[in-house]
Design a protein around this motif. Structure first.
Motif, short mmCIF file in Angstrom:
data_model
loop_
_atom_site.label_atom_id
_atom_site.label_comp_id
_atom_site.label_asym_id
_atom_site.label_seq_id
_atom_site.Cartn_x
_atom_site.Cartn_y
_atom_site.Cartn_z
N ALA A 79 -22.99 6.53 -24.11
CA ALA A 79 -24.06 7.35 -23.55
C ALA A 79 -24.75 6.61 -22.39
N ALA A 80 -24.96 5.31 -22.56
CA ALA A 80 -25.61 4.52 -21.50
C ALA A 80 -24.71 4.42 -20.26
N SER A 81 -23.40 4.28 -20.49
CA SER A 81 -22.47 4.22 -19.35
C SER A 81 -22.48 5.52 -18.59
N TRP A 82 -22.48 6.62 -19.32
CA TRP A 82 -22.50 7.94 -18.68
C TRP A 82 -23.81 8.19 -17.93
N TYR A 83 -24.91 7.80 -18.55
CA TYR A 83 -26.23 8.10 -17.97
C TYR A 83 -26.55 7.22 -16.76
N THR A 84 -26.20 5.92 -16.85
CA THR A 84 -26.59 4.99 -15.79
C THR A 84 -25.50 4.77 -14.74
N GLY A 85 -24.24 4.95 -15.13
CA GLY A 85 -23.14 4.65 -14.22
C GLY A 85 -23.00 3.16 -13.96
N SER A 86 -23.53 2.35 -14.85
CA SER A 86 -23.53 0.90 -14.67
C SER A 86 -22.15 0.31 -14.94
N LEU A 87 -21.67 -0.53 -14.02
CA LEU A 87 -20.40 -1.21 -14.22
C LEU A 87 -20.48 -2.21 -15.36
N ALA A 88 -21.61 -2.92 -15.47
CA ALA A 88 -21.77 -3.92 -16.52
C ALA A 88 -21.75 -3.27 -17.90
N ILE A 89 -22.50 -2.18 -18.05
CA ILE A 89 -22.52 -1.48 -19.34
C ILE A 89 -21.15 -0.88 -19.63
N GLY A 90 -20.48 -0.39 -18.59
CA GLY A 90 -19.14 0.15 -18.77
C GLY A 90 -18.16 -0.89 -19.26
N ALA A 91 -18.28 -2.12 -18.75
CA ALA A 91 -17.40 -3.21 -19.18
C ALA A 91 -17.61 -3.53 -20.65
N VAL A 92 -18.87 -3.60 -21.07
CA VAL A 92 -19.17 -3.87 -22.48
C VAL A 92 -18.66 -2.72 -23.35
N THR A 93 -18.79 -1.51 -22.86
CA THR A 93 -18.29 -0.35 -23.60
C THR A 93 -16.79 -0.43 -23.79
N GLY A 94 -16.07 -0.89 -22.76
CA GLY A 94 -14.62 -1.06 -22.88
C GLY A 94 -14.26 -2.04 -23.98
N ILE A 95 -15.04 -3.11 -24.10
CA ILE A 95 -14.79 -4.10 -25.16
C ILE A 95 -15.05 -3.48 -26.53
N PHE A 96 -16.13 -2.74 -26.67
CA PHE A 96 -16.44 -2.11 -27.95
C PHE A 96 -15.45 -1.01 -28.29
N SER A 97 -14.86 -0.39 -27.29
CA SER A 97 -13.80 0.59 -27.56
C SER A 97 -12.60 -0.09 -28.20
N ALA A 98 -12.32 -1.32 -27.77
CA ALA A 98 -11.23 -2.08 -28.39
C ALA A 98 -11.57 -2.42 -29.83
N PHE A 99 -12.83 -2.81 -30.09
CA PHE A 99 -13.26 -3.07 -31.47
C PHE A 99 -13.07 -1.81 -32.32
N LEU A 100 -13.46 -0.67 -31.75
CA LEU A 100 -13.34 0.58 -32.49
C LEU A 100 -11.87 0.92 -32.74
N GLY A 101 -11.02 0.70 -31.74
CA GLY A 101 -9.60 0.94 -31.91
C GLY A 101 -8.99 0.07 -32.99
N ALA A 102 -9.53 -1.16 -33.15
CA ALA A 102 -9.05 -2.04 -34.22
C ALA A 102 -9.33 -1.42 -35.58
N PHE A 103 -10.48 -0.79 -35.73
CA PHE A 103 -10.78 -0.10 -36.99
C PHE A 103 -9.88 1.12 -37.16
N GLY A 104 -9.59 1.80 -36.06
CA GLY A 104 -8.68 2.95 -36.15
C GLY A 104 -7.32 2.54 -36.67
N HIS A 105 -6.84 1.40 -36.19
CA HIS A 105 -5.57 0.85 -36.67
C HIS A 105 -5.65 0.60 -38.17
N ASN A 106 -6.80 0.16 -38.63
CA ASN A 106 -7.01 -0.10 -40.06
C ASN A 106 -7.03 1.20 -40.86
N TRP A 107 -7.79 2.18 -40.38
CA TRP A 107 -7.97 3.42 -41.15
C TRP A 107 -6.71 4.28 -41.19
N VAL A 108 -5.91 4.25 -40.14
CA VAL A 108 -4.73 5.12 -40.10
C VAL A 108 -3.72 4.71 -41.16
#
Length: 362
Positions: A79-108
């Motif tokens: 939401a913050a990446s979408w609202y602000t358009g910040s590159l820094a926040i977007g980069a952190v979001t990309g990292i957290f997307s990888a964390f989330l994908g790791a859980f997806g690998h676990n749940w599947v």
């Protein structure tokens, strides 16, 4: 996945069909004795899980807390990446997307949580398909790891060759391995487009999760125009590089490409040790998030339905059992494994050797 056109090659053999000496002789694996390596290991792990009150191998409370914390933080960052358009926040979001994908690998891998939709929350939200992962990853990759029946075996062709028995051309040997970050930047998009093609051909099913990825593109475009699309691509590029780099390290270290050693495996469990790479296995579960918990990958392959919050302790059981049976369990250094992976991409470690699909137990 069936070839809808039933195409054949020049020898009259249907494409995507693998032959080896045992398949051609109609030989299949025998059931293991109770004193076989994998039988003993399974019993010890079963006893351990029962003793700690997790007989089903489900997630610990620590795991659930980390998952929902990561998911909520990911939503806030999106939401913050979408609202602000910040590159820094977007980069952190990309990292957290990888964390989330790791859980997806676990749940599947766990039917209960997949049925609850947790795999959609963790895979489809970051551009993957939980339905495709279930068929291609759970039912193929885990059964036939590093063989022609493993859908990951040619998943990066023609850019990165992972088959240890095939020769590489000039570009594959000297150029593309060193363009890995650029190639992986398009990994999520490549996966999405290939799966979408299968849906249009009637080879895959359409699920609600398939709509999430294009929806995010629309939202970023609506808010920021072309800059928004570029920002979202950059976020996905970070996610893809983080996730796919570690995933490729798991099965492309030097010892995982030793076809002769894998073919000699005495059972399926031993074969998994020869095709999986681990590192930093002495750290506690929560610290494994740095490696998306893929550093405990051998145990994951041996017990794919067991939640990854149990992997550190089960690794200790694995080490003890391997020592008793005289089976090598390789634990490497992540930097060294990364270097070995690049070398594996550039040259075959087992040229012209026959890969036996059912190695172990024949």
């Amino acid at each position: 996945r069936p070839d809808m056109n039933n195409q054949v090659n020049g020898n009259g053999v249907q494409n995507n069909v693998h032959h080896d000496q045992y398949l051609d002789a109609n030989k299949h694996p025998k059931l293991m004795d109770d004193d076989a390596f994998y039988s003993v290991l399974r019993q010890r792990v079963t006893n351990y899980l029962c003793d700690i009150g997790y007989a089903s191998g489900g997630p610990t409370l620590e795991c659930l807390i980390i998952f929902w914390s990561v998911f909520c933080l990911w939503m806030a960052l999106m939401a913050a990446s979408w609202y602000t358009g910040s590159l820094a926040i977007g980069a952190v979001t990309g990292i957290f997307s990888a964390f989330l994908g790791a859980f997806g690998h676990n749940w599947v891998h766990q039917p209960k949580y997949k049925d609850w939709g947790w795999a959609i929350l963790s895979l489809d939200t970051v551009g993957f398909s939980s339905e495709c992962w279930y068929r291609d990853h759970v039912l193929q990759h885990h059964m036939y790891t590093n063989t022609p029946w493993d859908n990951h075996f040619r998943g990066t062709d023609p850019f990165l060759v992972t088959d240890p028995s095939r020769s590489r051309n000039f570009v594959q040997k000297y150029i593309t391995p060193y363009l890995l970050p650029i190639i992986l930047s398009f990994g999520i998009y490549g996966n999405y487009i290939v799966h979408l093609t299968w849906i249009l051909r009637g080879q895959e099913v359409l699920s609600i999760g398939k709509l999430i990825f294009p929806l995010f593109h629309y939202l970023f475009w609506y808010r920021w125009g072309l800059y928004g699309l570029a920002l979202y691509f950059g976020m996905n590029s970070i996610t893809a590089n983080y996730y796919f780099t570690i995933a490729l390290m798991n099965h492309n270290a030097e010892h995982t490409h030793n076809v002769k050693q894998r073919n000699k495996s005495r059972d399926w469990g031993e074969a998994q040790l020869h095709v999986s790479a681990d590192w930093c296995v002495d750290i506690p579960f929560w610290q494994g998030i740095v490696f998306l918990w893929l550093n405990f990958h051998t145990v994951h392959h041996l017990f794919p339905k067991v939640d990854f919050s149990h992997h550190p302790e089960i690794t200790k059981i694995l080490r003890k059992t391997c020592k008793e049976f005289g089976i090598p369990y390789v634990v490497g250094n992540p930097v060294q494994i990364y270097k070995e992976m690049l070398i594996s991409f550039s040259k075959p470690h087992s040229p012209m050797q026959e890969i036996i699909v059912y190695a172990g137990g024949i």
